[in-house]
Write a protein that holds these residues in place. Structure first.
Motif, mmCIF file in Angstrom:
data_model
loop_
_atom_site.group_PDB
_atom_site.id
_atom_site.type_symbol
_atom_site.label_atom_id
_atom_site.label_comp_id
_atom_site.label_asym_id
_atom_site.label_seq_id
_atom_site.Cartn_x
_atom_site.Cartn_y
_atom_site.Cartn_z
ATOM 1 N N ALA A 1 5.539 47.028 48.642
ATOM 2 C CA ALA A 1 5.470 45.769 49.393
ATOM 3 C C ALA A 1 6.065 45.949 50.787
ATOM 4 C CB ALA A 1 6.209 44.676 48.639
ATOM 5 N N ARG A 2 5.458 45.260 51.753
ATOM 6 C CA ARG A 2 5.880 45.365 53.147
ATOM 7 C C ARG A 2 6.094 43.982 53.753
ATOM 8 N NH1 ARG A 2 2.478 49.357 51.791
ATOM 9 N NH2 ARG A 2 2.735 51.449 52.669
ATOM 10 N N PRO A 3 7.127 43.822 54.577
ATOM 11 C CA PRO A 3 7.384 42.507 55.198
ATOM 12 C C PRO A 3 6.245 42.063 56.109
ATOM 13 C CG PRO A 3 8.840 44.217 56.102
ATOM 14 C CD PRO A 3 8.181 44.812 54.912
ATOM 15 N N GLU A 4 5.541 43.021 56.742
ATOM 16 C CA GLU A 4 4.434 42.653 57.620
ATOM 17 C C GLU A 4 3.289 42.013 56.841
ATOM 18 O OE1 GLU A 4 6.142 46.619 59.264
ATOM 19 O OE2 GLU A 4 5.742 45.678 57.312
ATOM 20 N N VAL A 5 3.066 42.505 55.622
ATOM 21 C CA VAL A 5 2.020 41.923 54.776
ATOM 22 C C VAL A 5 2.433 40.525 54.331
ATOM 23 C CG1 VAL A 5 0.726 42.174 52.618
ATOM 24 C CG2 VAL A 5 1.222 44.189 54.028
ATOM 25 N N ASP B 1 -1.092 49.973 59.764
ATOM 26 C CA ASP B 1 -2.091 50.887 59.216
ATOM 27 C C ASP B 1 -1.607 51.536 57.923
ATOM 28 O OD1 ASP B 1 -4.072 50.418 61.041
ATOM 29 O OD2 ASP B 1 -3.485 52.061 62.376
ATOM 30 N N SER B 2 -0.289 51.694 57.795
ATOM 31 C CA SER B 2 0.257 52.323 56.580
ATOM 32 C C SER B 2 0.010 51.479 55.338
ATOM 33 C CB SER B 2 1.761 52.555 56.752
ATOM 34 O OG SER B 2 2.436 51.324 56.952
ATOM 35 N N ASP C 1 -2.394 56.646 50.742
ATOM 36 C CA ASP C 1 -2.790 57.366 49.539
ATOM 37 C C ASP C 1 -2.863 56.356 48.403
ATOM 38 O OD1 ASP C 1 -3.156 58.942 47.339
ATOM 39 O OD2 ASP C 1 -1.437 60.259 47.694
ATOM 40 N N PHE C 2 -4.088 55.977 48.014
ATOM 41 C CA PHE C 2 -4.268 54.909 47.039
ATOM 42 C C PHE C 2 -3.831 55.305 45.631
ATOM 43 C CE2 PHE C 2 -7.657 53.944 50.238
ATOM 44 C CZ PHE C 2 -7.035 52.815 50.768
ATOM 45 N N ALA C 3 -3.604 56.583 45.403
ATOM 46 C CA ALA C 3 -3.141 57.026 44.086
ATOM 47 C C ALA C 3 -1.653 56.740 43.880
ATOM 48 C CB ALA C 3 -3.414 58.512 43.897
ATOM 49 N N LEU D 1 -6.310 43.534 51.631
ATOM 50 C CA LEU D 1 -5.504 43.760 52.834
ATOM 51 C C LEU D 1 -6.359 44.293 53.974
ATOM 52 C CD1 LEU D 1 -2.176 45.230 51.393
ATOM 53 C CD2 LEU D 1 -2.814 42.859 51.837
ATOM 54 N N ALA D 2 -7.329 45.140 53.663
ATOM 55 C CA ALA D 2 -8.248 45.619 54.692
ATOM 56 C C ALA D 2 -9.060 44.459 55.264
ATOM 57 C CB ALA D 2 -9.177 46.691 54.112
#
Length: 282
Positions: free
Chosen positions: A199-203, A186-187, A192-194, A174-175
């Protein structure tokens, strides 16, 4: 003099002089050591298959961690062609991993019960496979509670804690999409990768654009390679559930949790979720 059997050819016998000589093949692949690692505890016909298949799975977990960590580094370096080669190798490894279930896929509860009795009540549960947990974290299946079974082994617990806190392969992908100019919040990239990925609609919209825009042809190939990895991992998990249902039924597993129910829940956790949901609007 009685000739030692193949299982008696332990490394220490060569040192003591009981068995002399070796070959390059034996040394490179540690063959003597490999054939002394199975210690059956019962006379059950399936136990050797169970032990060896489990050990082979552990080796494949390690191999996949090696490959997917490499793929993650290649994504960070913006080297999509190298990432594709690594992911395609990983798909082959996952096919082989899935096939390991075949050695005892037809085992019944009557075959399994004597083995389970020797394993103890949860003390030798597959939940203690720390290499599988490393693999799951690399694939983005983050769950802080899965550190708990490893608290009694400090070095393993520390290593898993570091893996939990590190970006997964998908986080780095994603980065990469964001670096390539795709609109991602940005979120989704700085988080926090832990914590479990949400899931996000923008992705999802970003992946839809990747598949429709020819200027992102290499990213589309990357998306398909990731989808194949997710698909094969899902198949292995599904096979795990099926074998457990066949041999274990609804008996409680680790910490008295329902083993089949727990595996069903894990099966519902989709790896790389937006790559799947995006197909509805492609």
């Amino acid at each position: 003099m009685v000739t030692p059997s193949w299982r008696d050819l332990r490394p220490e016998t060569a040192v003591s002089g009981e068995v002399s000589g070796t070959t390059r093949y034996i040394d490179i692949f540690q063959v003597r050591q490999l054939h002394t690692l199975q210690r059956p505890l019962t006379e059950t016909a399936y136990e050797m298959a169970f032990l060896i298949s489990s050990q082979v799975m552990e080796l494949y977990f390690g191999l996949l961690c090696h490959e997917l960590a490499r793929a993650r580094r290649e994504v960070v370096a913006d080297d999509v062609p190298a990432t594709l080669r690594t992911l395609r190798r990983s798909v082959g490894h996952l096919r082989a991993l899935e096939a390991t279930w075949e050695s005892y896929a037809d085992m019944t509860p009557l075959d399994w019960n004597p083995i389970k009795a020797k394993l103890g009540k949860g003390e030798a549960s597959s939940v203690h496979s720390y290499m599988f947990r490393h693999l799951a974290f690399l694939l983005g299946q983050k769950s802080p509670e899965m550190l708990e079974p490893h608290r009694s082994t400090p070095l393993i617990h520390q290593g898993l804690h570091e893996a939990l806190s590190a970006p997964s392969l998908y986080d780095e992908v994603l980065a990469l999409l964001q670096r390539r100019g795709l609109s991602l919040p940005d979120s989704a990239v700085h988080r926090d990768f832990a914590e479990p990925y949400v899931a996000r609609p923008e992705v999802e919209a970003a992946w839809v654009r990747v598949y429709h825009d020819e200027s992102f042809a290499d990213l589309r190939e990357l998306g398909e390679a990731l989808t194949q990895v997710a698909d094969r991992f899902h198949r292995w998990t599904d096979a795990h559930l099926t074998v457990t249902m066949r041999t274990f039924g609804a008996k409680p597993g680790y910490a008295h949790t329902p083993a089949v129910g727990w595996l069903r829940d894990r099966l519902e956790q989709v790896v790389f979720p937006e790559l799947w949901s995006a197909r509805t609007t492609m």
